[in-house]
Write a protein that holds these residues in place. Structure first.
Motif, mmCIF file in Angstrom:
data_model
loop_
_atom_site.group_PDB
_atom_site.id
_atom_site.type_symbol
_atom_site.label_atom_id
_atom_site.label_comp_id
_atom_site.label_asym_id
_atom_site.label_seq_id
_atom_site.Cartn_x
_atom_site.Cartn_y
_atom_site.Cartn_z
ATOM 1 N N LEU A 91 0.827 -55.290 93.288
ATOM 2 C CA LEU A 91 -0.241 -54.725 92.451
ATOM 3 C C LEU A 91 -0.129 -55.175 90.996
ATOM 4 O O LEU A 91 -1.107 -55.627 90.394
ATOM 5 C CB LEU A 91 -0.247 -53.198 92.551
ATOM 6 C CG LEU A 91 -1.330 -52.498 91.724
ATOM 7 C CD1 LEU A 91 -2.726 -52.896 92.168
ATOM 8 C CD2 LEU A 91 -1.160 -50.982 91.804
ATOM 9 N N LEU A 95 -7.030 -57.078 98.784
ATOM 10 C CA LEU A 95 -5.872 -57.860 99.206
ATOM 11 C C LEU A 95 -5.672 -57.819 100.716
ATOM 12 O O LEU A 95 -5.173 -58.772 101.306
ATOM 13 C CB LEU A 95 -4.621 -57.386 98.452
ATOM 14 C CG LEU A 95 -4.691 -57.668 96.941
ATOM 15 C CD1 LEU A 95 -3.547 -56.986 96.202
ATOM 16 C CD2 LEU A 95 -4.671 -59.171 96.669
ATOM 17 N N ARG A 96 -6.071 -56.733 101.358
ATOM 18 C CA ARG A 96 -5.959 -56.648 102.811
ATOM 19 C C ARG A 96 -6.750 -57.782 103.477
ATOM 20 O O ARG A 96 -6.273 -58.451 104.397
ATOM 21 C CB ARG A 96 -6.444 -55.267 103.284
ATOM 22 C CG ARG A 96 -6.349 -54.976 104.759
ATOM 23 C CD ARG A 96 -4.975 -55.181 105.350
ATOM 24 N NE ARG A 96 -3.906 -54.252 105.009
ATOM 25 C CZ ARG A 96 -3.604 -53.149 105.697
ATOM 26 N NH1 ARG A 96 -4.317 -52.786 106.736
ATOM 27 N NH2 ARG A 96 -2.579 -52.409 105.340
ATOM 28 N N THR A 151 -0.066 -60.603 95.357
ATOM 29 C CA THR A 151 -0.395 -59.399 96.130
ATOM 30 C C THR A 151 0.374 -58.159 95.709
ATOM 31 O O THR A 151 0.017 -57.055 96.099
ATOM 32 C CB THR A 151 -0.153 -59.645 97.631
ATOM 33 O OG1 THR A 151 1.222 -59.982 97.824
ATOM 34 C CG2 THR A 151 -1.048 -60.763 98.150
ATOM 35 N N GLN A 180 -8.018 -47.126 91.699
ATOM 36 C CA GLN A 180 -7.832 -48.536 91.327
ATOM 37 C C GLN A 180 -6.913 -49.222 92.332
ATOM 38 O O GLN A 180 -7.159 -50.344 92.773
ATOM 39 C CB GLN A 180 -7.207 -48.631 89.925
ATOM 40 C CG GLN A 180 -8.127 -48.154 88.815
ATOM 41 C CD GLN A 180 -7.445 -48.159 87.455
ATOM 42 O OE1 GLN A 180 -6.206 -48.102 87.363
ATOM 43 N NE2 GLN A 180 -8.241 -48.231 86.402
ATOM 44 N N THR A 181 -5.850 -48.496 92.704
ATOM 45 C CA THR A 181 -4.894 -49.044 93.664
ATOM 46 C C THR A 181 -5.574 -49.308 95.004
ATOM 47 O O THR A 181 -5.335 -50.341 95.643
ATOM 48 C CB THR A 181 -3.708 -48.066 93.838
ATOM 49 O OG1 THR A 181 -3.150 -47.789 92.556
ATOM 50 C CG2 THR A 181 -2.642 -48.643 94.735
ATOM 51 N N MET A 182 -6.446 -48.392 95.422
ATOM 52 C CA MET A 182 -7.122 -48.566 96.711
ATOM 53 C C MET A 182 -8.133 -49.716 96.675
ATOM 54 O O MET A 182 -8.354 -50.383 97.678
ATOM 55 C CB MET A 182 -7.795 -47.253 97.142
ATOM 56 C CG MET A 182 -6.774 -46.181 97.529
ATOM 57 S SD MET A 182 -5.519 -46.768 98.730
ATOM 58 C CE MET A 182 -4.022 -46.089 98.043
ATOM 59 N N ARG A 207 -5.991 -52.664 97.135
ATOM 60 C CA ARG A 207 -5.522 -52.703 98.526
ATOM 61 C C ARG A 207 -6.587 -53.316 99.426
ATOM 62 O O ARG A 207 -6.298 -54.178 100.256
ATOM 63 C CB ARG A 207 -5.179 -51.286 99.011
ATOM 64 C CG ARG A 207 -4.777 -51.235 100.491
ATOM 65 C CD ARG A 207 -4.617 -49.802 101.002
ATOM 66 N NE ARG A 207 -4.795 -49.736 102.443
ATOM 67 C CZ ARG A 207 -3.817 -49.498 103.320
ATOM 68 N NH1 ARG A 207 -2.602 -49.291 102.914
ATOM 69 N NH2 ARG A 207 -4.084 -49.464 104.606
#
Lengths: 210, 470
Positions: free
Chosen positions: B135, B189-190, B133, B181-183, B186
């Motif tokens: 990144l 994984l959320r 999890t 990409q990060t979102m 997120r």
């Protein structure tokens, strides 16, 4: 399973016997500087802002509540059961849910809320850090799941730094299963070292010092 | 040196994009650390190092005592401690617990110890889904790779490569903006956090007097891993102990500064046992797995046991001129850089990659930046000697030994030394632009060594001649 085997291997490697006492460890190293409260508040705010957190100095409960209301601005929010939030009227703001004591219910609520609001047990001036101890009043998820986070800190809770915290609280485990230090918004720089805020925890944090 | 080690090094050196990525990332980390330890910011930095070294030395020298104290205190807070000899015992424990609790989904936060034992692969082999999890770790899990760096696992990946990975593995439209990409990660994984049955973390420190696991991170994924699922398992090497919670005042300051130049990381979690009766959330079960996996072998050597002081900050990687050229994946095991060069031979044996302790210029930068003052160059020398002794036993370095014996003999006979020197100088080809680029031995056993090195041309007069004429 392999408890005795591993311990036996450790003792053999060190040439020690079971139950052999230890010499005194080096004395702990804790240094607490003398810094007055106004300087502590100034340092605390500077550090949080350097990390792209927002701070607000409230002179009264009413100012703190108004600030929180402005941030929430009609969105859904979860407030912890910290007495200070009720006392300040924050739990009574529109859109704010509070008083949850069930694990699953709280988690579901935090997963959908836009804003999380908690108190803070302590704050550390030299690093801009909030210290939260899990309890009946404070849950772990409120400062973690919603994308926006507001913490309300009483000014007398501001310590100089980590050394003072561990002096005031030498054995955190006696009080709680979870003590967390929060220093700024959640962040990552895992792709090409580019800083992105709010990767898993809140990307926006507001600290109100009362 | 094995062919594989040699090939990976050459592949890395031949990739200009990768070279730039490593150089920039480590350069930035060097600069951030430097700023965070400047005398006006952290006047007692050297004292902190001295204290950290003293505390680690004491703890490692009395490790059995602190392990027992730690286990007692975890149990006093309602947690359980499981000692494991190796990777298989860890996966057996996790698998049997997962089976008992009917768990199918595991979320993981970053842990070098679980990388060391390939825990994800072992669990997936038994049809458990185990999702990284952090990144960077998530990206390299999607790519089926090992961490490139102890604290920056996806240091070698560009946004283009990440875009391809996310499209391939998640089926999302191609996205090259890093924030977006990060979102995407997120959001995926959320869902995993909220559905997971078990959270597995590592441990940055184990606090003996508290029975606590301490985790430092910036993203919040370790907090989610250890708080959202009903079961939390922390997997840690037995060397992670520190005696007292108050010792954290020293170690936390050093770890953040040495790793990323942060005075403190965004989140520091101090976790002891499952949630208490009156607490609202947190896990219902809390386990700490204490892993040997070769650590007691390291512990048995009085000098080398200081390798176990390491707090995995990665500063020695960033400052190492060798790591900065050959990168993380050239190293034969999960631990790379100078610390990897001393841990790998001690855990896996010197014959695993005999070239490893030699892949160092012994410049000493690693020891200078190490927050717990591990004397890495000295241990490298010690390991080199062990490699050579092993080779001698196996009769593998006859030619090398013969050459050095001849050299020693020549060195003891001044007249012969002088004649040999004059002969070599007259035989050497003249310099091309001041440097000799090839010598007659280039095709022989010295070929690899000379392929990367040029010699200065022989001086017109030897030192001895000049001395006589003075």
């Amino acid at each position: 399973m392999s408890r005795e085997t591993v311990l036996h291997k450790v003792r053999t490697a060190l040439g020690r016997n079971a139950g052999q006492p230890v010499e005194e460890p080096p004395p702990v190293r804790l240094r607490i500087p003398e810094i007055d409260i106004e300087a502590r508040i100034a340092s605390f705010r500077t550090r949080i802002e350097a990390l792209a957190g927002k701070t607000y100095a409230a002179r009264s409960a009413r100012e703190a509540r108004d600030y929180a209301e402005g941030i929430i601005s009609g969105r859904t929010a979860v407030a912890s059961n910290a007495p200070i939030l009720r006392e300040f009227g924050i739990t009574a703001l529109p859109g704010v849910q509070t008083g949850v004591t069930d694990r699953e219910e709280l988690r579901a609520l935090c997963a959908t809320a836009a804003v999380g609001i908690t108190g803070a047990d302590y704050a550390l001036a030299d690093t801009g850090t909030l210290v939260l101890l899990s309890s009946q009043q404070e849950a772990r998820m409120i400062s973690l799941l919603p994308p926006v986070y507001i913490a309300i800190v009483k000014r007398e809770r501001l310590l100089t730094g980590l050394d003072e915290l561990l002096t005031v609280l030498p054995h955190p485990a006696e009080q709680t299963s979870s003590m967390v230090l929060i220093t700024g918004p959640s962040r990552t720089a895992d792709i090409e070292q580019i800083l992105v805020r709010g990767v898993h925890g809140p990307g926006e944090i507001h600290v109100v010092v009362v | 040196m094995s062919t594989l080690f040699d090939e990976k090094i050459h592949d890395t050196l031949a990739d200009p994009k990768l070279q730039l990525a490593i150089y920039k990332a480590t350069g930035r980390l060097i600069e951030e650390r430097r700023k965070a330890i400047e005398p006006d910011i952290c006047p007692d930095y050297q004292e902190l190092r001295t204290q950290a070294n003293a505390v680690k030395r004491h703890t490692i020298e009395h490790l059995d005592y602190y392990l027992e104290e730690f286990a007692r205190n975890v149990e006093a807070h309602g947690g359980k401690v499981i000692f494991c000899r190796d990777a298989e015992e860890v996966s057996d424990f996790v698998l049997s617990l997962a089976k008992e609790r009917r768990a199918g989904l595991i979320v993981k936060s970053k842990s070098m110890t679980t990388e060391e034992i390939d825990l994800n692969e072992r669990l997936e082999h038994h049809h458990l889904e185990s999702v990284e999890t952090d990144l960077g770790e998530y990206i390299i899990q999607l790519a089926h790779e090992r961490p490139y760096h102890i604290v920056a696992p996806a240091l070698h990946k560009t946004r283009e490569q990440v875009a391809d990975l996310l499209t391939d593995k998640l089926g999302v439209p191609r996205e090259t903006v890093i924030e977006k990409q990060t979102m995407i990660a997120r959001a995926v994984l959320r869902e995993k956090f909220l559905a997971a049955d078990i959270g597995i973390s590592g441990a940055n420190f184990l606090v003996a007097d508290s029975g606590a696991v301490v985790l430092v991170e910036n993203e919040g994924n370790a907090r989610l891993t250890t708080s959202a699922p009903k079961i939390h398992i922390a997997v840690a090497g037995i060397e992670k102990l520190i005696p007292r919670a108050q010792d954290l005042a020293v170690f936390l300051k050093l770890l953040g500064r040495s790793a990323t130049g942060q005075w403190l990381t965004v989140y520091t979690s101090f976790l002891s046992g499952p949630r208490r009766k009156d607490e609202i959330d947190g896990p219902e079960e809390f386990y700490v797995v204490l892993l040997d996996n070769g650590r007691t072998k390291v512990l048995a050597d009085r000098e080398r046991r200081q390798s176990l002081y390491c707090i995995r900050c990665g500063a020695c990687l960033n400052h190492c001129p060798v790591y900065r050229k050959i990168g993380g994946h050239s190293f034969p095991w999960v631990y790379s850089g100078p610390i990897g060069a001393i841990l790998t031979p001690q855990f896996l044996g010197v014959r695993h990659e005999p070239g490893l302790p030699f892949a160092s210029s012994l410049c000493g930068a690693c020891a200078e930046v190490c927050p717990v003052k591990i004397d890495i160059p000295q241990i490298l020398l010690d390991l080199r000697s062990e490699v050579k002794k092993a080779e001698t036993r196996e009769g593998k370095n006859r030619l090398e030994r013969l050459a050095f014996r001849a050299w020693a003999w020549v060195m003891r006979h001044p007249r012969i030394y002088e004649i040999a020197g004059m002969a070599a100088a007259s035989l050497a080809p003249s310099g091309d632009g001041g440097w000799v680029r090839s010598v007659p031995l280039s095709a022989g056993p010295l070929r690899a060594w000379l392929s990367q090195r040029d010699l200065p041309p022989a001086a017109p007069k030897s030192f001895r001649q000049m001395w006589r004429e003075r």
